[in-house]
Write a protein that holds these residues in place. Structure first.
Motif, PDB file in Angstrom:
ATOM      1  N   GLU A  60       0.916 -13.125 -82.176  1.00  0.00           N
ATOM      2  CA  GLU A  60       2.203 -13.691 -82.583  1.00  0.00           C
ATOM      3  C   GLU A  60       3.216 -12.621 -82.978  1.00  0.00           C
ATOM      4  OE1 GLU A  60       1.628 -16.550 -85.637  1.00  0.00           O
ATOM      5  OE2 GLU A  60       0.126 -17.663 -84.503  1.00  0.00           O
ATOM      6  N   LEU A  61       2.765 -11.574 -83.661  1.00  0.00           N
ATOM      7  CA  LEU A  61       3.671 -10.583 -84.238  1.00  0.00           C
ATOM      8  C   LEU A  61       3.832  -9.334 -83.391  1.00  0.00           C
ATOM      9  CD1 LEU A  61       2.328 -10.813 -87.887  1.00  0.00           C
ATOM     10  CD2 LEU A  61       4.341 -11.948 -86.943  1.00  0.00           C
ATOM     11  N   GLY A  62       3.019  -9.165 -82.373  1.00  0.00           N
ATOM     12  CA  GLY A  62       3.061  -7.937 -81.580  1.00  0.00           C
ATOM     13  C   GLY A  62       2.291  -6.842 -82.291  1.00  0.00           C
ATOM     14  N   GLN A  63       2.783  -5.613 -82.200  1.00  0.00           N
ATOM     15  CA  GLN A  63       2.097  -4.500 -82.840  1.00  0.00           C
ATOM     16  C   GLN A  63       2.361  -4.504 -84.345  1.00  0.00           C
ATOM     17  OE1 GLN A  63       3.388  -1.015 -80.600  1.00  0.00           O
ATOM     18  NE2 GLN A  63       1.336  -0.932 -79.716  1.00  0.00           N
ATOM     19  N   VAL A  64       1.297  -4.269 -85.105  1.00  0.00           N
ATOM     20  CA  VAL A  64       1.365  -4.256 -86.567  1.00  0.00           C
ATOM     21  C   VAL A  64       0.637  -3.003 -87.045  1.00  0.00           C
ATOM     22  CG1 VAL A  64       0.682  -5.457 -88.690  1.00  0.00           C
ATOM     23  CG2 VAL A  64       1.394  -6.771 -86.688  1.00  0.00           C
ATOM     24  N   ILE A  65       1.261  -2.278 -87.962  1.00  0.00           N
ATOM     25  CA  ILE A  65       0.625  -1.110 -88.565  1.00  0.00           C
ATOM     26  C   ILE A  65      -0.135  -1.577 -89.803  1.00  0.00           C
ATOM     27  CG2 ILE A  65       1.011   1.093 -89.736  1.00  0.00           C
ATOM     28  CD1 ILE A  65       3.519   1.437 -88.006  1.00  0.00           C
ATOM     29  N   GLN A  66      -1.405  -1.172 -89.906  1.00  0.00           N
ATOM     30  CA  GLN A  66      -2.221  -1.486 -91.081  1.00  0.00           C
ATOM     31  C   GLN A  66      -2.599  -0.185 -91.773  1.00  0.00           C
ATOM     32  OE1 GLN A  66      -5.573  -3.668 -89.533  1.00  0.00           O
ATOM     33  NE2 GLN A  66      -4.487  -5.611 -89.695  1.00  0.00           N
ATOM     34  N   LEU A  67      -2.427  -0.152 -93.087  1.00  0.00           N
ATOM     35  CA  LEU A  67      -2.777   1.021 -93.889  1.00  0.00           C
ATOM     36  C   LEU A  67      -3.697   0.607 -95.025  1.00  0.00           C
ATOM     37  CD1 LEU A  67       0.774   2.563 -94.239  1.00  0.00           C
ATOM     38  CD2 LEU A  67      -1.082   3.473 -92.855  1.00  0.00           C
ATOM     39  N   GLN A  68      -4.637   1.472 -95.370  1.00  0.00           N
ATOM     40  CA  GLN A  68      -5.517   1.200 -96.499  1.00  0.00           C
ATOM     41  C   GLN A  68      -4.749   1.377 -97.796  1.00  0.00           C
ATOM     42  OE1 GLN A  68      -8.824   3.851 -96.065  1.00  0.00           O
ATOM     43  NE2 GLN A  68      -9.982   2.391 -94.844  1.00  0.00           N
ATOM     44  N   GLY A  69      -5.022   0.480 -98.737  1.00  0.00           N
ATOM     45  CA  GLY A  69      -4.411   0.567-100.056  1.00  0.00           C
ATOM     46  C   GLY A  69      -3.067  -0.144-100.127  1.00  0.00           C
ATOM     47  N   ASP A  70      -2.536  -0.213-101.332  1.00  0.00           N
ATOM     48  CA  ASP A  70      -1.229  -0.833-101.562  1.00  0.00           C
ATOM     49  C   ASP A  70      -0.158   0.239-101.361  1.00  0.00           C
ATOM     50  OD1 ASP A  70       0.988  -2.208-102.332  1.00  0.00           O
ATOM     51  OD2 ASP A  70       0.239  -2.774-104.319  1.00  0.00           O
ATOM     52  N   GLN A  71       0.372   0.325-100.159  1.00  0.00           N
ATOM     53  CA  GLN A  71       1.346   1.355 -99.787  1.00  0.00           C
ATOM     54  C   GLN A  71       2.747   0.772 -99.586  1.00  0.00           C
ATOM     55  OE1 GLN A  71       0.451   4.448 -99.841  1.00  0.00           O
ATOM     56  NE2 GLN A  71      -1.758   4.216 -99.854  1.00  0.00           N
ATOM     57  N   ARG A  72       3.006  -0.437-100.071  1.00  0.00           N
ATOM     58  CA  ARG A  72       4.278  -1.114 -99.789  1.00  0.00           C
ATOM     59  C   ARG A  72       5.493  -0.292-100.194  1.00  0.00           C
ATOM     60  NH1 ARG A  72       3.088  -6.538-102.869  1.00  0.00           N
ATOM     61  NH2 ARG A  72       2.196  -4.973-104.226  1.00  0.00           N
ATOM     62  N   LYS A  73       5.537   0.166-101.426  1.00  0.00           N
ATOM     63  CA  LYS A  73       6.708   0.927-101.887  1.00  0.00           C
ATOM     64  C   LYS A  73       6.794   2.280-101.192  1.00  0.00           C
ATOM     65  CE  LYS A  73       7.115  -1.361-106.309  1.00  0.00           C
ATOM     66  NZ  LYS A  73       8.426  -1.914-106.376  1.00  0.00           N
ATOM     67  N   ASN A  74       5.645   2.931-100.989  1.00  0.00           N
ATOM     68  CA  ASN A  74       5.636   4.227-100.304  1.00  0.00           C
ATOM     69  C   ASN A  74       6.180   4.110 -98.885  1.00  0.00           C
ATOM     70  OD1 ASN A  74       4.414   5.428-102.531  1.00  0.00           O
ATOM     71  ND2 ASN A  74       2.359   5.161-101.715  1.00  0.00           N
ATOM     72  N   VAL A  75       5.713   3.095 -98.159  1.00  0.00           N
ATOM     73  CA  VAL A  75       6.119   2.926 -96.765  1.00  0.00           C
ATOM     74  C   VAL A  75       7.598   2.569 -96.678  1.00  0.00           C
ATOM     75  CG1 VAL A  75       5.783   1.561 -94.672  1.00  0.00           C
ATOM     76  CG2 VAL A  75       3.813   2.328 -95.972  1.00  0.00           C
ATOM     77  N   SER A  76       8.072   1.711 -97.568  1.00  0.00           N
ATOM     78  CA  SER A  76       9.486   1.331 -97.518  1.00  0.00           C
ATOM     79  C   SER A  76      10.373   2.545 -97.780  1.00  0.00           C
ATOM     80  CB  SER A  76       9.794   0.207 -98.500  1.00  0.00           C
ATOM     81  OG  SER A  76       9.579   0.618 -99.825  1.00  0.00           O
ATOM     82  N   THR A  77      10.016   3.366 -98.755  1.00  0.00           N
ATOM     83  CA  THR A  77      10.780   4.585 -99.040  1.00  0.00           C
ATOM     84  C   THR A  77      10.750   5.532 -97.850  1.00  0.00           C
ATOM     85  OG1 THR A  77      10.275   4.376-101.385  1.00  0.00           O
ATOM     86  CG2 THR A  77      11.008   6.532-100.629  1.00  0.00           C
ATOM     87  N   PHE A  78       9.580   5.699 -97.249  1.00  0.00           N
ATOM     88  CA  PHE A  78       9.422   6.590 -96.100  1.00  0.00           C
ATOM     89  C   PHE A  78      10.315   6.149 -94.933  1.00  0.00           C
ATOM     90  CE2 PHE A  78       7.489   7.610 -92.040  1.00  0.00           C
ATOM     91  CZ  PHE A  78       7.235   8.956 -92.159  1.00  0.00           C
ATOM     92  N   LEU A  79      10.291   4.852 -94.604  1.00  0.00           N
ATOM     93  CA  LEU A  79      11.059   4.357 -93.459  1.00  0.00           C
ATOM     94  C   LEU A  79      12.563   4.470 -93.685  1.00  0.00           C
ATOM     95  CD1 LEU A  79       8.969   1.229 -92.422  1.00  0.00           C
ATOM     96  CD2 LEU A  79       9.032   3.469 -91.320  1.00  0.00           C
ATOM     97  N   VAL A  80      13.006   4.294 -94.929  1.00  0.00           N
ATOM     98  CA  VAL A  80      14.427   4.448 -95.243  1.00  0.00           C
ATOM     99  C   VAL A  80      14.833   5.918 -95.136  1.00  0.00           C
ATOM    100  CG1 VAL A  80      16.151   4.270 -97.081  1.00  0.00           C
ATOM    101  CG2 VAL A  80      14.589   2.369 -96.662  1.00  0.00           C
ATOM    102  N   GLN A  81      14.040   6.817 -95.713  1.00  0.00           N
ATOM    103  CA  GLN A  81      14.357   8.246 -95.677  1.00  0.00           C
ATOM    104  C   GLN A  81      14.300   8.800 -94.253  1.00  0.00           C
ATOM    105  OE1 GLN A  81      11.695  10.057 -98.508  1.00  0.00           O
ATOM    106  NE2 GLN A  81      13.013   9.553-100.238  1.00  0.00           N
ATOM    107  N   ALA A  82      13.428   8.236 -93.411  1.00  0.00           N
ATOM    108  CA  ALA A  82      13.314   8.687 -92.026  1.00  0.00           C
ATOM    109  C   ALA A  82      14.423   8.104 -91.150  1.00  0.00           C
ATOM    110  CB  ALA A  82      11.950   8.298 -91.456  1.00  0.00           C
TER     111      ALA A  82
END
Length: 95
Positions: A60-82
């Protein structure tokens, strides 16, 4: 870091806890455009946050990235800075 044009679509982060995994968490990233190299983004995320992860194909969603641990805030900051997404286009789900 990746330098790409800013998207106008919503990027969603979800953190899922599973008792089957011994109470460990899994962060999923969905909603990135298909043109992006998910494997390159994943490689940068894994290196930046010292965690393991994979790219899975969801029917349904296509490609999805899965990461171990609670990385929500880290990933959001990373994607904005990139420059992959604007902060206002990020939606974080979870507790």
């Amino acid at each position: 870091m990746l330098r790409t044009p800013v998207l106008e679509q919503k990027i969603m982060f979800m953190c899922v806890y599973s008792s089957e995994m011994g109470g460990k968490s899994l962060t999923t990233v969905q909603g990135l455009k298909k043109e992006y190299s998910y494997n390159k983004i994943l490689k940068d995320l894994k290196k930046e946050f010292c965690c393991n992860g994979t790219v899975v194909q969801d029917p349904e969603l296509g490609q999805v990235i899965q990461l171990q641990g609670d990385q929500r805030k880290n990933v959001s900051t990373f994607l904005v800075q990139a420059g992959i997404v604007k902060k206002e286009n990020i939606k974080i789900h979870g507790f």
